[in-house]
Design a protein around this motif. Structure first.
Motif, mmCIF file in Angstrom:
data_model
loop_
_atom_site.group_PDB
_atom_site.id
_atom_site.type_symbol
_atom_site.label_atom_id
_atom_site.label_comp_id
_atom_site.label_asym_id
_atom_site.label_seq_id
_atom_site.Cartn_x
_atom_site.Cartn_y
_atom_site.Cartn_z
ATOM 1 N N VAL A 92 0.822 -1.209 0.000
ATOM 2 C CA VAL A 92 0.000 0.000 0.000
ATOM 3 C C VAL A 92 0.861 1.266 0.000
ATOM 4 C CG1 VAL A 92 -1.672 1.345 1.341
ATOM 5 C CG2 VAL A 92 -1.868 -1.144 1.245
ATOM 6 N N VAL A 93 0.538 2.217 -0.859
ATOM 7 C CA VAL A 93 1.093 3.568 -0.739
ATOM 8 C C VAL A 93 0.073 4.441 -0.018
ATOM 9 C CG1 VAL A 93 2.032 5.578 -1.935
ATOM 10 C CG2 VAL A 93 2.406 3.298 -2.882
ATOM 11 N N THR A 94 -1.098 4.638 -0.608
ATOM 12 C CA THR A 94 -2.147 5.426 0.039
ATOM 13 C C THR A 94 -3.496 4.731 -0.112
ATOM 14 O OG1 THR A 94 -2.570 6.674 -1.994
ATOM 15 C CG2 THR A 94 -1.053 7.658 -0.417
ATOM 16 N N LEU A 95 -4.386 5.051 0.816
ATOM 17 C CA LEU A 95 -5.780 4.646 0.658
ATOM 18 C C LEU A 95 -6.646 5.815 1.086
ATOM 19 C CD1 LEU A 95 -7.614 3.762 3.419
ATOM 20 C CD2 LEU A 95 -5.931 1.953 3.441
ATOM 21 N N ASN A 96 -7.750 5.994 0.399
ATOM 22 C CA ASN A 96 -8.660 7.094 0.735
ATOM 23 C C ASN A 96 -10.101 6.726 0.405
ATOM 24 O OD1 ASN A 96 -7.295 7.500 -2.009
ATOM 25 N ND2 ASN A 96 -9.102 8.783 -2.242
ATOM 26 N N PRO A 97 -11.032 7.119 1.302
ATOM 27 C CA PRO A 97 -12.451 6.909 1.009
ATOM 28 C C PRO A 97 -12.829 7.700 -0.239
ATOM 29 C CG PRO A 97 -12.114 7.660 3.283
ATOM 30 C CD PRO A 97 -10.813 7.820 2.568
ATOM 31 N N ILE A 98 -13.768 7.173 -1.025
ATOM 32 C CA ILE A 98 -14.194 7.917 -2.223
ATOM 33 C C ILE A 98 -15.730 7.991 -2.264
ATOM 34 C CG2 ILE A 98 -12.189 7.443 -3.622
ATOM 35 C CD1 ILE A 98 -13.744 5.215 -5.006
#
Lengths: 71, 71, 71, 71, 71, 71, 71
Positions: E65-71
């Motif tokens: 993982v680099v980044t995770l974000n809610p969408i």
């Protein structure tokens, strides 16, 4: 048996050659280390075929080390 | 069962061949190791197709090792 | 459930094929392992399309392993 | 919440698809795992566009895994 | 302060976008995680410029993982 | 001395610039972190020479970080 | 012996040069560190052959460090 850390300890005060993962070669006097093989060197120089760079006293992070040997 | 550390211990004093992640091959007498497979070698030489470099006694950081075998 | 270490233990004495991260394939008899998946192999050979190299007994550092399977 | 290890446990006995860091895709029946996500697969095949290789039972070292999913 | 694990917990049940080290982008509903940021996603799809691949429920190993974000 | 975690704590609520190992630059407001330097950012944007992408709130995995600095 | 962390401590308040794994060179005043060699620098600049970029105060993640030396 010569445990690596014991050998490092016996090498304190001696001139060593360091080969790093990125291919660079450093030469300096070993004046400190820790369990991660982080090193402190004095009178350090970086030597390439056509260059000698004086760096003085450095800390080198252990995970960059491939080999080190007294010279 | 031959635990890797037991095998290393049985190999003390013997000549070994080391294959490193960067493709280099080192040959030397194993005189020490630790739990991270950091090694101490004596009478070490680096051998390539057209070169033999004598390095003497070295510490090799374990995370560079692919395989080692007595020769 | 077949825990990986249990499966390794059941495989002691059997011929295995090892695929390494650098793409190399080794074949040998598994005679030892530890919790890091460091392995000891006997009668080891490295096989490529046009080459078979006999290496004998080796220690292989676990973090180079992709897969291993009995053959 | 579906903890990854709980999900792995629920997937025992099922056919899964594995994507590895080197881009390879393996398909097999999950019969074991541990906390490092080391896996044991049965009836494993490696599938590429123009090839299907049967590998049988394998251990896969967890740090090569990108994703795994039941199929 | 929003600790990363607390933020992960608050995001359970939500649709997220994941950017992986190999450049791939995955979209799915977060239904589980652990302290290594291993994740379980439902209704996962992989989206590229000219492709949408449905993968269903997956485990993703945290170190990709680099980044995770809610969408 | 300004311990890194203390400096992170003092930076909560401030706008920071992040340089990642893959060369990307992210800008956002730091709202959380943990001991692995996993970060939570709000109002995050990714900026390149010819592009500005709004990402909103993200978790960034610490081992991708090279440097971070308040701006 | 000069333990690496002791040397870091003696270097607090001094200007240092940092060589990173990606080849970049940073210069700044060391104002903090921790056991992972995460660093806090003040008045930081990045210097290349044809560029000097002022970055101010930064946190640098330790696993990017190759060497650091007072200048």
């Amino acid at each position: 048996m010569a445990k690596p850390t014991k050998f490092l300890n016996d090498t304190l005060g001696e001139k060593i050659e360091l080969l790093l993962k990125d291919g660079r070669v450093l030469i300096g006097v070993l004046i400190g280390y820790d369990d991660h093989m982080n090193l402190v060197l004095e009178d350090t120089t970086e030597e390439t075929e056509d260059m000698l760079r004086r760096i003085g006293t450095i800390i080198l992070r252990g995970n960059n080390v491939v080999t080190l040997n007294p010279i």
